[in-house]
Each structure stands twice: as C-alpha cells, then as structure tokens.
Design an enzyme around this catalytic site. Structure first.
Site, PDB file in Angstrom:
ATOM      1  N   SER A 101       0.902  -0.739   0.158  1.00  0.00           N
ATOM      2  CA  SER A 101       0.352  -0.111  -0.086  1.00  0.00           C
ATOM      3  C   SER A 101       1.288   0.964   0.198  1.00  0.00           C
ATOM      4  O   SER A 101       1.889   1.180   0.323  1.00  0.00           O
ATOM      5  CB  SER A 101      -0.778  -0.638   0.986  1.00  0.00           C
ATOM      6  OG  SER A 101      -0.836   1.439   1.543  1.00  0.00           O
ATOM      7  N   TYR A 137      -1.753  -0.235  11.285  1.00  0.00           N
ATOM      8  CA  TYR A 137      -1.555  -0.344   9.431  1.00  0.00           C
ATOM      9  C   TYR A 137      -0.196   0.300   8.687  1.00  0.00           C
ATOM     10  O   TYR A 137       0.385  -1.020   8.247  1.00  0.00           O
ATOM     11  CB  TYR A 137      -2.546  -0.134   8.349  1.00  0.00           C
ATOM     12  CG  TYR A 137      -3.256  -0.104   7.644  1.00  0.00           C
ATOM     13  CD1 TYR A 137      -3.147  -1.206   7.072  1.00  0.00           C
ATOM     14  CD2 TYR A 137      -2.472   0.565   6.028  1.00  0.00           C
ATOM     15  CE1 TYR A 137      -3.906  -1.869   5.746  1.00  0.00           C
ATOM     16  CE2 TYR A 137      -3.270   0.064   4.912  1.00  0.00           C
ATOM     17  CZ  TYR A 137      -3.755  -0.668   4.756  1.00  0.00           C
ATOM     18  OH  TYR A 137      -3.758  -1.506   3.827  1.00  0.00           O
ATOM     19  N   LYS A 143       2.714  -1.985   6.929  1.00  0.00           N
ATOM     20  CA  LYS A 143       2.499  -2.116   5.189  1.00  0.00           C
ATOM     21  C   LYS A 143       3.988  -1.767   5.094  1.00  0.00           C
ATOM     22  O   LYS A 143       4.764  -2.053   3.975  1.00  0.00           O
ATOM     23  CB  LYS A 143       1.786  -1.370   4.317  1.00  0.00           C
ATOM     24  CG  LYS A 143       0.224  -1.790   5.404  1.00  0.00           C
ATOM     25  CD  LYS A 143       0.135  -3.324   3.871  1.00  0.00           C
ATOM     26  CE  LYS A 143      -1.218  -4.003   3.970  1.00  0.00           C
ATOM     27  NZ  LYS A 143      -1.724  -4.274   2.426  1.00  0.00           N
TER      28      LYS A 143
END
Length: 234
Positions: free
Chosen positions: A138, A151, A155
């Site tokens: 991402s 998150y 990532k």
C-alpha cells in the site's frame, strides 16, 4: 501465459478477486485462497470455465501450516506454481493509545508475517519454475498517517521485506515485486463500493498491472510500483 499457474491469497474479494478475474481472462490457471473454505470454493466455481479452471482453497495466512497445505494442494492438482500474489490483508484504524493488542497482532500477523508464510511455503516451487512473487502492499507502506500506526507498521514492513527478498531470490531467477496502491474501490475497512468510488483505482486495474508486469521483457524487474488514482477526490 496460458500454461502458467498462479496462486492468490485473499482471492475471494476485493483486490485479490480483481486480480483473479483478470489473470483468468488471460488464460492463466488460478488458485485462490481465503480463510473460509466454503467461500473460496464457491468463488472459484463462479470464476471457472471449462477451458480454464479456478481452484478454491481454505487457508489463513497467519498459519504457516495452512499455507504449506495450500501449496501442496496446488502442486498436486496442477503440478507447478509460476506466480504467487500475496494479497491477503486487513486494517484497523485507531489512535495508537486506543489500538488493542489483539488488533495490532492481527494486522502484523496477516499483513507482514502472512507474506513471509506464503513465500516460505512456495519458494522452493518458485525456484523450480523460475517464477514471480508479488506482494500487495500500500502507499501506507511509505506514507504514514494519523490513526494508522498498526497498519503503517505492517505495510512499511511488507515493503521492506519484499525488497530484501527480491535481492535474496533474484539469483534463482525468481522475480519479486511489491505493488503499493492508493485508494482502491473495495469493501476494505467497511467501505461499500458504489458509483461514488468511480474516481478510485478499481480492483481489476491491479490485475491488469500484474499482467503487464508478467509481459515485460525477462531482463527487467520492476521491484517497487506505486499506483494511485489520477484525480483524487477533492
């Protein structure tokens, strides 16, 4: 690509399903996995054609034995694996002081450790096929944001892991790339895709990008690819 076999984790919905649909249209034999065996089998049946089958497998990438079993099933059914797309992922978005231990662990175990499990389970087969391993990370893997501590960590880790794995594995003629999408129209984080998401990247766009990567001259390696909407919503 019609004689190739691809395995996509998290392939029952969202980006994974979009990738599966596009690869299938290009004649690639596709295996998809999801945590729910029945769901994976049902989606596979919907995608399959007489000419090009799709194989559904129940596997939770957090569990290494699940991924070992998934690879073994694919090899038993199709004899090889040429492409592996580590797509399974999840996100919980809260301030770091409100993020639960379980929520942190779930993201790290799925988005980062899950990628390692998928690669570890498939790497010997990829050596045989001189195949391709792709992770779906991402833009959150390079751009941090508020409420994204867990998150972002998963990532950022996924990008770093993939780039280091690329250096480790290219001596076996295995190509390794990470794709870093921005806003994608999926059900991720409770979103309900609709016409309001028309400005976003569509899941099939990621599938087409992967086909384009596969079609590149074998001497080239696009190791890290950022992709974002042309015109973000104002």
């Amino acid at each position: 690509m019609k004689n190739k076999v691809a395995y996509i984790t998290g392939g029952t919905k969202g980006i994974g399903l979009g990738i599966a649909e596009v690869l299938h249209k290009h004649g690639i034999t596709v295996a998809i996995s999801g945590r729910d065996q029945n769901d994976a089998v049902q989606v596979a049946k919907q995608l399959s054609t007489q000419e090009t089958p799709v194989f559904g497998i129940g596997s939770d990438v957090k569990n290494f034995e699940d991924e070992k079993n998934a690879i073994a099933k694919i090899i038993k059914k199709f004899g090889k694996i040429d492409y592996v797309i580590a797509n399974a992922g999840l996100g919980v978005f809260k301030p770091v002081d409100e993020l639960a231990i379980e929520e942190w662990s779930s993201m790290i175990d799925t988005n980062l450790t899950g990628i390692f499990h998928t690669l570890k389970a498939s790497v010997e087969e990829l050596k045989k096929s001189e195949g391709y391993f792709i992770t779906i990370s991402s833009l959150a893997g390079t751009n941090f944001f508020e409420n994204g501590s867990g998150y972002n960590a998963s990532k950022f880790g996924a990008v770093g892991f993939t780039q280091a794995a690329m250096l480790d594995l290219r001596k076996y003629n295995i190509k390794v790339s990470t794709i870093m999408p921005g806003s994608v129209s999926t059900y991720f984080n409770g979103n309900l895709p609709s016409e309001k998401d028309a400005w976003k990247i569509q899941p099939e766009d990621i599938g087409q990008l992967i086909v384009d990567i596969f079609n590149m001259n074998p001497r080239t390696l696009p190791s890290k690819i950022e992709i974002r909407p042309l015109k973000p919503k104002g």
